[in-house]
Design a protein around this motif. Structure first.
Motif, mmCIF file in Angstrom:
data_model
loop_
_atom_site.group_PDB
_atom_site.id
_atom_site.type_symbol
_atom_site.label_atom_id
_atom_site.label_comp_id
_atom_site.label_asym_id
_atom_site.label_seq_id
_atom_site.Cartn_x
_atom_site.Cartn_y
_atom_site.Cartn_z
ATOM 1 N N ARG A 64 2.874 3.764 -3.228
ATOM 2 C CA ARG A 64 3.523 3.811 -2.021
ATOM 3 C C ARG A 64 2.812 4.973 -1.197
ATOM 4 N N ARG A 65 1.971 5.898 -1.646
ATOM 5 C CA ARG A 65 1.499 6.967 -1.109
ATOM 6 C C ARG A 65 0.061 6.980 -0.811
ATOM 7 N N ASN B 241 5.093 3.797 -8.105
ATOM 8 C CA ASN B 241 5.411 5.135 -7.220
ATOM 9 C C ASN B 241 4.147 5.432 -6.712
ATOM 10 N N ARG B 242 3.278 5.775 -7.285
ATOM 11 C CA ARG B 242 1.941 6.264 -6.876
ATOM 12 C C ARG B 242 1.442 5.336 -5.743
ATOM 13 N N ARG C 45 3.701 8.332 3.184
ATOM 14 C CA ARG C 45 4.595 7.771 2.062
ATOM 15 C C ARG C 45 5.534 6.809 2.671
ATOM 16 N N ASP D 185 8.646 5.425 2.058
ATOM 17 C CA ASP D 185 9.847 5.361 1.312
ATOM 18 C C ASP D 185 10.732 4.227 1.217
#
Length: 82
Positions: A55-56, A52-53, A74, A76
């Protein structure tokens, strides 16, 4: 390290904790199984947080007058279906 390692540790841990009834001298296989299960859950959780980290992204641009512009992106995009 990834989801595969976490699932492997989880499966081996649950097999040792719940299905194995053999005894090894001075080794509690049930406790070893629960420890491996906990390690597998931890690896799966850390892998999800790390994915998740990644992707930003954040970019800071400093202009000639000294001001700064911060842009955050980000992605998504859902992960590919397996």
């Amino acid at each position: 390290m990834g989801y595969g390692l976490g699932v492997f540790l989880l499966a081996i841990g649950l097999i040792l904790a719940l299905a194995v009834t053999d005894n090894i001298n001075s080794v509690d296989l049930t406790m070893v199984g629960w420890i491996l299960t906990l390690a597998g859950v931890l690896v799966i959780a850390l892998t999800a947080v790390q994915a998740n980290r990644s992707r930003r992204s954040t970019a800071v641009v400093t202009h000639a007058d000294g001001s700064q512009t911060v842009s955050e992106r980000r992605d998504d995009v859902p992960p590919p279906a397996v």
